[in-house]
Design a protein around this motif. Structure first.
Motif, PDB file in Angstrom:
ATOM      1  N   HIS A 291       0.840  -1.199   0.000  1.00  0.00           N
ATOM      2  CA  HIS A 291       0.000   0.000   0.000  1.00  0.00           C
ATOM      3  C   HIS A 291       0.879   1.255   0.000  1.00  0.00           C
ATOM      4  O   HIS A 291       1.223   1.795   1.065  1.00  0.00           O
ATOM      5  CB  HIS A 291      -0.926  -0.006   1.210  1.00  0.00           C
ATOM      6  CG  HIS A 291      -1.957  -1.095   1.179  1.00  0.00           C
ATOM      7  ND1 HIS A 291      -2.697  -1.470   2.282  1.00  0.00           N
ATOM      8  CD2 HIS A 291      -2.375  -1.895   0.164  1.00  0.00           C
ATOM      9  CE1 HIS A 291      -3.534  -2.444   1.951  1.00  0.00           C
ATOM     10  NE2 HIS A 291      -3.354  -2.714   0.670  1.00  0.00           N
ATOM     11  N   ILE A 292       1.224   1.714  -1.171  1.00  0.00           N
ATOM     12  CA  ILE A 292       2.104   2.874  -1.324  1.00  0.00           C
ATOM     13  C   ILE A 292       1.484   4.130  -0.721  1.00  0.00           C
ATOM     14  O   ILE A 292       2.130   4.879   0.030  1.00  0.00           O
ATOM     15  CB  ILE A 292       2.416   3.112  -2.814  1.00  0.00           C
ATOM     16  CG1 ILE A 292       3.146   1.899  -3.431  1.00  0.00           C
ATOM     17  CG2 ILE A 292       3.219   4.398  -2.988  1.00  0.00           C
ATOM     18  CD1 ILE A 292       4.556   1.712  -2.943  1.00  0.00           C
ATOM     19  N   ARG A 293       0.241   4.386  -1.038  1.00  0.00           N
ATOM     20  CA  ARG A 293      -0.423   5.605  -0.563  1.00  0.00           C
ATOM     21  C   ARG A 293      -0.510   5.608   0.957  1.00  0.00           C
ATOM     22  O   ARG A 293      -0.248   6.629   1.600  1.00  0.00           O
ATOM     23  CB  ARG A 293      -1.822   5.687  -1.185  1.00  0.00           C
ATOM     24  CG  ARG A 293      -2.563   6.967  -0.862  1.00  0.00           C
ATOM     25  CD  ARG A 293      -3.945   6.954  -1.516  1.00  0.00           C
ATOM     26  NE  ARG A 293      -4.696   8.152  -1.223  1.00  0.00           N
ATOM     27  CZ  ARG A 293      -5.986   8.309  -1.514  1.00  0.00           C
ATOM     28  NH1 ARG A 293      -6.650   7.348  -2.128  1.00  0.00           N
ATOM     29  NH2 ARG A 293      -6.603   9.429  -1.201  1.00  0.00           N
ATOM     30  N   ARG A 294      -0.876   4.480   1.547  1.00  0.00           N
ATOM     31  CA  ARG A 294      -1.000   4.418   2.999  1.00  0.00           C
ATOM     32  C   ARG A 294       0.365   4.573   3.673  1.00  0.00           C
ATOM     33  O   ARG A 294       0.472   5.212   4.724  1.00  0.00           O
ATOM     34  CB  ARG A 294      -1.663   3.110   3.429  1.00  0.00           C
ATOM     35  CG  ARG A 294      -1.806   2.982   4.946  1.00  0.00           C
ATOM     36  CD  ARG A 294      -2.591   1.770   5.384  1.00  0.00           C
ATOM     37  NE  ARG A 294      -4.019   1.987   5.248  1.00  0.00           N
ATOM     38  CZ  ARG A 294      -4.791   1.369   4.368  1.00  0.00           C
ATOM     39  NH1 ARG A 294      -4.262   0.485   3.539  1.00  0.00           N
ATOM     40  NH2 ARG A 294      -6.077   1.617   4.318  1.00  0.00           N
ATOM     41  N   THR A 296       2.893   6.319   2.646  1.00  0.00           N
ATOM     42  CA  THR A 296       3.220   7.742   2.629  1.00  0.00           C
ATOM     43  C   THR A 296       2.443   8.478   3.712  1.00  0.00           C
ATOM     44  O   THR A 296       3.004   9.296   4.464  1.00  0.00           O
ATOM     45  CB  THR A 296       2.882   8.343   1.251  1.00  0.00           C
ATOM     46  OG1 THR A 296       3.586   7.627   0.242  1.00  0.00           O
ATOM     47  CG2 THR A 296       3.249   9.810   1.199  1.00  0.00           C
ATOM     48  N   TRP A 297       1.164   8.207   3.800  1.00  0.00           N
ATOM     49  CA  TRP A 297       0.282   8.859   4.784  1.00  0.00           C
ATOM     50  C   TRP A 297       0.812   8.635   6.202  1.00  0.00           C
ATOM     51  O   TRP A 297       0.863   9.552   7.028  1.00  0.00           O
ATOM     52  CB  TRP A 297      -1.130   8.283   4.626  1.00  0.00           C
ATOM     53  CG  TRP A 297      -2.210   8.992   5.403  1.00  0.00           C
ATOM     54  CD1 TRP A 297      -3.045   9.970   4.955  1.00  0.00           C
ATOM     55  CD2 TRP A 297      -2.579   8.761   6.770  1.00  0.00           C
ATOM     56  NE1 TRP A 297      -3.908  10.361   5.940  1.00  0.00           N
ATOM     57  CE2 TRP A 297      -3.657   9.635   7.070  1.00  0.00           C
ATOM     58  CE3 TRP A 297      -2.116   7.897   7.767  1.00  0.00           C
ATOM     59  CZ2 TRP A 297      -4.264   9.671   8.320  1.00  0.00           C
ATOM     60  CZ3 TRP A 297      -2.721   7.932   9.018  1.00  0.00           C
ATOM     61  CH2 TRP A 297      -3.783   8.807   9.286  1.00  0.00           C
ATOM     62  N   LEU A 298       1.228   7.405   6.493  1.00  0.00           N
ATOM     63  CA  LEU A 298       1.683   7.061   7.839  1.00  0.00           C
ATOM     64  C   LEU A 298       3.025   7.706   8.180  1.00  0.00           C
ATOM     65  O   LEU A 298       3.214   8.225   9.292  1.00  0.00           O
ATOM     66  CB  LEU A 298       1.770   5.538   7.975  1.00  0.00           C
ATOM     67  CG  LEU A 298       0.419   4.814   7.989  1.00  0.00           C
ATOM     68  CD1 LEU A 298       0.596   3.330   7.700  1.00  0.00           C
ATOM     69  CD2 LEU A 298      -0.291   5.026   9.331  1.00  0.00           C
ATOM     70  N   VAL A 299       3.960   7.685   7.227  1.00  0.00           N
ATOM     71  CA  VAL A 299       5.268   8.304   7.483  1.00  0.00           C
ATOM     72  C   VAL A 299       5.098   9.802   7.695  1.00  0.00           C
ATOM     73  O   VAL A 299       5.748  10.399   8.570  1.00  0.00           O
ATOM     74  CB  VAL A 299       6.251   7.992   6.338  1.00  0.00           C
ATOM     75  CG1 VAL A 299       7.536   8.800   6.489  1.00  0.00           C
ATOM     76  CG2 VAL A 299       6.565   6.495   6.308  1.00  0.00           C
ATOM     77  N   ASN A 304       7.925   5.436  11.446  1.00  0.00           N
ATOM     78  CA  ASN A 304       9.362   5.372  11.179  1.00  0.00           C
ATOM     79  C   ASN A 304       9.647   4.469   9.985  1.00  0.00           C
ATOM     80  O   ASN A 304       9.451   3.246  10.077  1.00  0.00           O
ATOM     81  CB  ASN A 304      10.084   4.846  12.416  1.00  0.00           C
ATOM     82  CG  ASN A 304      11.587   4.763  12.230  1.00  0.00           C
ATOM     83  OD1 ASN A 304      12.138   5.235  11.230  1.00  0.00           O
ATOM     84  ND2 ASN A 304      12.262   4.159  13.193  1.00  0.00           N
ATOM     85  N   PRO A 305      10.120   5.007   8.859  1.00  0.00           N
ATOM     86  CA  PRO A 305      10.401   4.151   7.699  1.00  0.00           C
ATOM     87  C   PRO A 305      11.537   3.163   7.966  1.00  0.00           C
ATOM     88  O   PRO A 305      11.689   2.182   7.245  1.00  0.00           O
ATOM     89  CB  PRO A 305      10.764   5.154   6.600  1.00  0.00           C
ATOM     90  CG  PRO A 305      11.252   6.365   7.330  1.00  0.00           C
ATOM     91  CD  PRO A 305      10.437   6.425   8.588  1.00  0.00           C
ATOM     92  N   SER A 334      12.678   6.417  -0.611  1.00  0.00           N
ATOM     93  CA  SER A 334      12.318   7.815  -0.894  1.00  0.00           C
ATOM     94  C   SER A 334      11.696   8.492   0.324  1.00  0.00           C
ATOM     95  O   SER A 334      11.738   9.718   0.448  1.00  0.00           O
ATOM     96  CB  SER A 334      11.347   7.884  -2.080  1.00  0.00           C
ATOM     97  OG  SER A 334      10.042   7.462  -1.703  1.00  0.00           O
ATOM     98  N   LEU A 335      11.138   7.672   1.239  1.00  0.00           N
ATOM     99  CA  LEU A 335      10.538   8.224   2.455  1.00  0.00           C
ATOM    100  C   LEU A 335      11.537   8.341   3.600  1.00  0.00           C
ATOM    101  O   LEU A 335      11.180   8.803   4.686  1.00  0.00           O
ATOM    102  CB  LEU A 335       9.363   7.333   2.907  1.00  0.00           C
ATOM    103  CG  LEU A 335       8.134   7.300   1.993  1.00  0.00           C
ATOM    104  CD1 LEU A 335       7.127   6.281   2.485  1.00  0.00           C
ATOM    105  CD2 LEU A 335       7.489   8.678   1.881  1.00  0.00           C
ATOM    106  N   GLY A 336      12.790   7.892   3.349  1.00  0.00           N
ATOM    107  CA  GLY A 336      13.811   8.040   4.368  1.00  0.00           C
ATOM    108  C   GLY A 336      14.370   6.761   4.933  1.00  0.00           C
ATOM    109  O   GLY A 336      15.201   6.795   5.849  1.00  0.00           O
TER     110      GLY A 336
END
Length: 398
Positions: A291-294, A296-299, A304-305, A334-336
């Motif tokens: 779930h890519i969108r979720r 992103t939303w959570l980070v 913590n990625p 990409s999210l860290g």
């Protein structure tokens, strides 16, 4: 011709058919003669469905399906009011919707037996009549689940136009009469299933979302329901990559000043083998399901990625690789997230899932034991990846 009685049960007839077939195959002449008498055109080497057809013919029915329908009809006709209501309420949530529809078609009076049956069938007038006569019913536990009436409204999913159209008004009537917007039940595993959980649905088995779900959720929360609903958050995290419910619940928690519950270590944990904050736990599920969108939303809200999965204890980036979630692995970076380089069995599995034959062969050459592990092949099968299975077999996995 044999006669059906109120005591005739389909399960008993299934057993009789199996015994008849066994006797036939054992060479019993009476079993053979009985088959020819019931069904002269029966095949010479019958299977169970043929014997069941012959058994139905003995009862004057057109076939096994007709026999099943007749027995179901006879059962419904013999039910008293309480049992009839329980049948409808049981099947309206966790049973056979076709059976619930059959109850209403053949015994339409079931819809008005009590407050709960009026609720699940969308009979607003009957709900109001009963509440006016006895408002205390709005909080009384009833029916096969011993639920408060509002729970039946939130968990029922009979596909009836009246229910879809009038359920919001029914909810208002119940709340005005004193229904508890925080009503809940325990699923037997110490998980709390609230009214809000039922309205949102989804989860294991992918329960239907209420036809007026967003409006119902807003109404329940305004009436006092807790927007921090751990079971609902879990249920939505394992189905589709949609953050509608995350947004709604987060917004209401923010309005109440309770966002800390999303980020603090919970007691007890929302799930898994180790305690994690809710956002970190949910990120683990987002990685598993891609779930890519979720994710992103959570980070963006504090997950913590570089965290770990609550079940496998494996870093999210490593988990994405092992599960073949290549896009997710790249997205986490990409999210860290710090890239994790895998070796050994996990590296072999990740390489196979990515169809990186060179890397998989290199690892197998250094560590032949990875070819004997079933994990990579099982993961490929579970993911329905025929291409990965083919690669693994070519590499020598038995």
């Amino acid at each position: 011709m044999r006669q059906l009685t109120p005591k005739t049960q389909l399960a008993t007839l299934r057993t009789e058919a199996k015994r008849w077939l066994k006797a036939f195959r054992d060479g019993d002449t009476q079993a053979n003669a009985r088959l020819k008498a019931a069904w002269p055109k029966a095949p010479d080497a019958p299977v169970l469905r043929d014997i069941q057809h012959a058994l139905a013919l003995e009862y004057g029915q057109a076939g096994w399906q007709a026999l099943s329908e007749t027995l179901a009809q006879n059962l419904l006709a013999a039910l008293g009011e309480q049992d009839l209501a329980d049948q409808l309420l049981q099947h309206a949530w966790n049973g056979d919707l076709a059976m619930a529809r059959r109850v209403l078609e053949r015994r339409p009076e079931a819809a008005r037996i009590n407050l709960a049956t009026a609720i699940v069938t969308g009979d607003l007038a009957e709900v109001r009549r009963r509440l006016a006569a006895n408002p205390a019913q709005a909080r009384e536990k009833t029916g096969p689940h011993q639920w408060e009436p509002l729970l039946y409204l939130c968990y029922a999913h009979l596909p009836l136009p009246a229910f879809a159209e009038l359920s919001l008004e029914i909810a208002r009537a119940l709340l005005e009469a004193g229904a508890d917007p925080k009503a809940e039940f325990n699923d037997g595993w110490d998980n709390s299933f609230t009214c809000l959980t039922g309205v949102i649905g989804q989860g294991e088995g992918v329960r239907p979302t209420h036809p007026r779900a967003v409006e119902m959720a807003e109404l329940l929360i305004a009436a006092g329901a807790d927007p921090f609903d751990g079971q609902a958050l879990y249920n939505t995290s394992i189905v589709a990559d949609d953050v509608l419910w995350n947004d709604l619940l987060w917004r209401h928690c923010e309005a109440r000043g309770t966002l800390g519950r999303w980020r603090d270590l919970p007691n007890p944990s929302i799930g898994g083998n180790i305690p994690l904050s809710v956002v970190d736990y949910l990120l683990g599920n987002a990685v598993i399901f891609g779930h890519i969108r979720r994710a992103t939303w959570l980070v963006e809200r504090g997950a913590n990625p570089n965290g770990v999965n609550a079940y496998s204890r494996r870093a999210h980036h490593a988990n994405a690789q092992v599960l073949g979630r290549t896009q997710m692995a790249e997205h986490l970076v990409s999210l860290g997230a710090m890239p994790v380089v895998l070796d050994g069995l996990e590296g072999f599995q990740a390489a196979a899932m990515a169809l990186d034959e060179a890397r998989a062969r290199e690892i197998a050459g250094r560590m032949p034991m990875v070819l004997q592990s079933p994990h990579a092949l099982m993961q490929a099968a579970e993911a329905n990846r025929a291409d990965v299975i083919r690669l693994l077999l070519d590499l020598g996995v038995p």
